[in-house]
Design a protein around this motif. Structure first.
Motif, PDB file in Angstrom:
ATOM      1  N   GLU A 105      17.087  -8.954  30.488  1.00 46.68           N
ATOM      2  CA  GLU A 105      16.653  -9.294  29.136  1.00 46.68           C
ATOM      3  C   GLU A 105      16.338  -8.064  28.288  1.00 46.68           C
ATOM      4  OE1 GLU A 105      13.329 -11.904  29.373  1.00 46.68           O
ATOM      5  OE2 GLU A 105      14.483 -13.596  30.185  1.00 46.68           O
ATOM      6  N   VAL A 106      16.247  -6.906  28.892  1.00 45.43           N
ATOM      7  CA  VAL A 106      15.905  -5.697  28.137  1.00 45.43           C
ATOM      8  C   VAL A 106      17.105  -5.287  27.283  1.00 45.43           C
ATOM      9  CG1 VAL A 106      15.047  -3.337  28.233  1.00 45.43           C
ATOM     10  CG2 VAL A 106      14.465  -4.950  30.051  1.00 45.43           C
ATOM     11  N   GLY A 107      16.875  -5.049  25.994  1.00 46.43           N
ATOM     12  CA  GLY A 107      17.955  -4.611  25.124  1.00 46.43           C
ATOM     13  C   GLY A 107      18.542  -3.296  25.597  1.00 46.43           C
ATOM     14  N   ALA A 108      19.857  -3.175  25.487  1.00 48.48           N
ATOM     15  CA  ALA A 108      20.535  -1.960  25.945  1.00 48.48           C
ATOM     16  C   ALA A 108      20.000  -0.724  25.228  1.00 48.48           C
ATOM     17  CB  ALA A 108      22.040  -2.099  25.725  1.00 48.48           C
ATOM     18  N   ASP A 109      19.706  -0.853  23.940  1.00 45.03           N
ATOM     19  CA  ASP A 109      19.192   0.293  23.182  1.00 45.03           C
ATOM     20  C   ASP A 109      17.843   0.754  23.717  1.00 45.03           C
ATOM     21  OD1 ASP A 109      18.145  -2.161  22.317  1.00 45.03           O
ATOM     22  OD2 ASP A 109      17.743  -1.420  20.297  1.00 45.03           O
ATOM     23  N   ARG A 110      17.028  -0.174  24.195  1.00 42.81           N
ATOM     24  CA  ARG A 110      15.710   0.184  24.721  1.00 42.81           C
ATOM     25  C   ARG A 110      15.842   0.957  26.032  1.00 42.81           C
ATOM     26  NH1 ARG A 110      11.830  -4.897  24.673  1.00 42.81           N
ATOM     27  NH2 ARG A 110      10.275  -3.226  24.798  1.00 42.81           N
ATOM     28  N   LEU A 111      16.767   0.527  26.875  1.00 43.05           N
ATOM     29  CA  LEU A 111      17.007   1.248  28.122  1.00 43.05           C
ATOM     30  C   LEU A 111      17.532   2.655  27.852  1.00 43.05           C
ATOM     31  CD1 LEU A 111      18.718  -1.600  30.196  1.00 43.05           C
ATOM     32  CD2 LEU A 111      16.380  -0.736  30.475  1.00 43.05           C
ATOM     33  N   VAL A 112      18.451   2.752  26.905  1.00 39.02           N
ATOM     34  CA  VAL A 112      19.036   4.043  26.564  1.00 39.02           C
ATOM     35  C   VAL A 112      17.970   4.991  26.030  1.00 39.02           C
ATOM     36  CG1 VAL A 112      20.639   5.198  25.005  1.00 39.02           C
ATOM     37  CG2 VAL A 112      21.349   3.116  26.181  1.00 39.02           C
ATOM     38  N   ASN A 113      17.109   4.493  25.149  1.00 29.81           N
ATOM     39  CA  ASN A 113      16.026   5.325  24.614  1.00 29.81           C
ATOM     40  C   ASN A 113      15.091   5.805  25.715  1.00 29.81           C
ATOM     41  OD1 ASN A 113      16.871   5.133  21.953  1.00 29.81           O
ATOM     42  ND2 ASN A 113      15.542   3.409  21.469  1.00 29.81           N
ATOM     43  N   ALA A 114      14.796   4.924  26.653  1.00 31.09           N
ATOM     44  CA  ALA A 114      13.895   5.294  27.748  1.00 31.09           C
ATOM     45  C   ALA A 114      14.505   6.381  28.619  1.00 31.09           C
ATOM     46  CB  ALA A 114      13.568   4.058  28.591  1.00 31.09           C
ATOM     47  N   VAL A 115      15.788   6.236  28.926  1.00 33.84           N
ATOM     48  CA  VAL A 115      16.473   7.234  29.759  1.00 33.84           C
ATOM     49  C   VAL A 115      16.467   8.600  29.074  1.00 33.84           C
ATOM     50  CG1 VAL A 115      18.725   7.919  30.662  1.00 33.84           C
ATOM     51  CG2 VAL A 115      17.913   5.585  31.001  1.00 33.84           C
ATOM     52  N   ALA A 116      16.826   8.617  27.797  1.00 35.51           N
ATOM     53  CA  ALA A 116      16.869   9.890  27.068  1.00 35.51           C
ATOM     54  C   ALA A 116      15.473  10.465  26.873  1.00 35.51           C
ATOM     55  CB  ALA A 116      17.546   9.691  25.720  1.00 35.51           C
ATOM     56  N   GLY A 117      14.513   9.587  26.582  1.00 35.88           N
ATOM     57  CA  GLY A 117      13.156  10.053  26.368  1.00 35.88           C
ATOM     58  C   GLY A 117      12.582  10.733  27.594  1.00 35.88           C
ATOM     59  N   ARG A 118      12.740  10.097  28.747  1.00 34.62           N
ATOM     60  CA  ARG A 118      12.206  10.699  29.968  1.00 34.62           C
ATOM     61  C   ARG A 118      12.900  12.021  30.276  1.00 34.62           C
ATOM     62  NH1 ARG A 118      12.911   8.210  35.942  1.00 34.62           N
ATOM     63  NH2 ARG A 118      14.943   9.182  35.603  1.00 34.62           N
ATOM     64  N   ASP A 119      14.230  12.059  30.042  1.00 31.20           N
ATOM     65  CA  ASP A 119      14.980  13.282  30.320  1.00 31.20           C
ATOM     66  C   ASP A 119      14.512  14.435  29.442  1.00 31.20           C
ATOM     67  OD1 ASP A 119      17.571  14.470  31.610  1.00 31.20           O
ATOM     68  OD2 ASP A 119      17.758  14.940  29.472  1.00 31.20           O
ATOM     69  N   ARG A 120      14.219  14.156  28.176  1.00 28.63           N
ATOM     70  CA  ARG A 120      13.858  15.225  27.233  1.00 28.63           C
ATOM     71  C   ARG A 120      12.369  15.551  27.235  1.00 28.63           C
ATOM     72  NH1 ARG A 120      17.285  14.834  21.523  1.00 28.63           N
ATOM     73  NH2 ARG A 120      19.175  15.788  22.372  1.00 28.63           N
ATOM     74  N   TYR A 121      11.529  14.536  27.444  1.00 33.11           N
ATOM     75  CA  TYR A 121      10.096  14.734  27.224  1.00 33.11           C
ATOM     76  C   TYR A 121       9.233  14.451  28.441  1.00 33.11           C
ATOM     77  CZ  TYR A 121      11.884  14.663  22.461  1.00 33.11           C
ATOM     78  OH  TYR A 121      12.618  14.921  21.322  1.00 33.11           O
ATOM     79  N   GLY A 122       9.841  13.964  29.521  1.00 33.69           N
ATOM     80  CA  GLY A 122       9.077  13.703  30.723  1.00 33.69           C
ATOM     81  C   GLY A 122       8.341  12.375  30.674  1.00 33.69           C
ATOM     82  N   ALA A 123       7.421  12.192  31.628  1.00 28.63           N
ATOM     83  CA  ALA A 123       6.670  10.938  31.752  1.00 28.63           C
ATOM     84  C   ALA A 123       5.214  11.264  32.077  1.00 28.63           C
ATOM     85  CB  ALA A 123       7.290  10.077  32.854  1.00 28.63           C
ATOM     86  N   PRO A 124       4.288  10.368  31.655  1.00 35.47           N
ATOM     87  CA  PRO A 124       4.507   9.118  30.914  1.00 35.47           C
ATOM     88  C   PRO A 124       4.918   9.401  29.476  1.00 35.47           C
ATOM     89  CG  PRO A 124       2.168   9.557  31.088  1.00 35.47           C
ATOM     90  CD  PRO A 124       2.847  10.600  31.932  1.00 35.47           C
ATOM     91  N   LEU A 125       5.461   8.365  28.832  1.00 33.74           N
ATOM     92  CA  LEU A 125       6.005   8.555  27.489  1.00 33.74           C
ATOM     93  C   LEU A 125       6.065   7.217  26.764  1.00 33.74           C
ATOM     94  CD1 LEU A 125       7.519  10.601  25.539  1.00 33.74           C
ATOM     95  CD2 LEU A 125       9.632   9.687  26.534  1.00 33.74           C
ATOM     96  N   ILE A 126       5.878   7.264  25.445  1.00 36.40           N
ATOM     97  CA  ILE A 126       6.124   6.106  24.579  1.00 36.40           C
ATOM     98  C   ILE A 126       7.236   6.474  23.622  1.00 36.40           C
ATOM     99  CG2 ILE A 126       5.152   4.546  22.842  1.00 36.40           C
ATOM    100  CD1 ILE A 126       2.388   5.122  24.021  1.00 36.40           C
TER     101      ILE A 126
END
Length: 255
Positions: A105-126
């Motif tokens: 049910e997760v939108g594809a755009d949300r998954l993509v943003n999460a993948v890129a966000g973690r790669d660029r900025y680490g975790a935890p992250l919003i």
């Protein structure tokens, strides 16, 4: 070169990567096309950017418009030498655990943003995406996708307001200098812009409480820059974060 497409309800963002470098990008109005129309449209964009269509060796798309999924697949294949356009979903190798109750049910755009966000900025992250909807996507301290929130976007709110009020004028989505509007236009702008900034800041703070820690907040999407200027929690604006996520996912899934 890699063709990446992020198809939203309001806008479609198209980009071309040469290895890990985004060399060109376009933000377009999402429209209903046939596969031929889409293919010709994309070929014309390549020509405009002086990129031979034969140099495109791969393609990947994230879409929240199901009616366009097959159109994209067929258009890319027909006009780019039979290339199969990879479609983002939770079944792909994202390099990230998805702890959503129903991952499909997760939108594809949300998954993509999460993948890129973690790669660029680490975790935890919003990661906050200002599109047709305003979405907050949360990455846990150990790097998993947790879920988030979905709220009406700025344009959606503005259209709802004008659709039900006969005398209110349409306005540009810009924040006035003061939250106290001195005329009708400024009053609407203040309500939309400061109101949505307040919505985002409240959700971010409640998320920090749930996580038990403060974390970095990154914004993307068409109205990210305007809201970030008046937000108290957004630290970074990364307009092409979604495209970067598409590149990362493509490279993980195509050897």
């Amino acid at each position: 070169m890699l063709l990446v497409l992020d198809v939203g309800n309001t806008t479609t963002v198209v980009g071309v990567y040469s290895q890990k470098t985004l060399i060109v990008h376009w933000r377009l109005v999402s429209e209903r096309h046939t596969s031929d129309e889409l293919g010709i449209y994309l070929r014309n964009l390549m020509q405009f950017a002086s990129i031979p269509h034969g140099d495109i060796h791969g393609a990947i798309s994230s879409s929240v418009v199901p009616s366009l999924d097959c159109v994209i697949q067929e258009g890319v294949s027909q006009y780019f030498n039979g290339i199969e356009c990879l479609r983002v979903s939770s079944t792909l190798d994202l390099g990230m655990e998805v702890r959503y109750a129903a991952p499909h049910e997760v939108g594809a755009d949300r998954l993509v943003n999460a993948v890129a966000g973690r790669d660029r900025y680490g975790a935890p992250l919003i990661v906050i995406d200002f599109g047709t909807a305003i979405t907050l996507d949360i990455i846990s301290p150990d790097g998993a996708y947790l879920g988030g929130t979905i709220s009406p976007g700025l344009v959606s709110g503005m259209e709802a307001l004008f659709g039900r009020t006969a005398k209110l004028p349409q306005v540009s989505l810009e924040a006035p200098l003061n939250v106290i509007g001195k005329n009708t236009m400024e009053s609407i702008q203040a309500g939309l812009m400061y109101g949505n900034a307040g919505l985002v800041d409240f959700l971010v703070r409640k998320t920090w409480e749930s996580l038990g820690t403060r974390c970095k907040v990154v914004a993307t999407g068409g109205h990210a820059e305007a809201i970030a200027k008046i937000s108290e929690t957004i630290e970074t604006v990364d307009q092409w974060l979604t495209l970067e996520g598409l590149r990362i996912i493509y490279e993980r899934n195509i050897s």
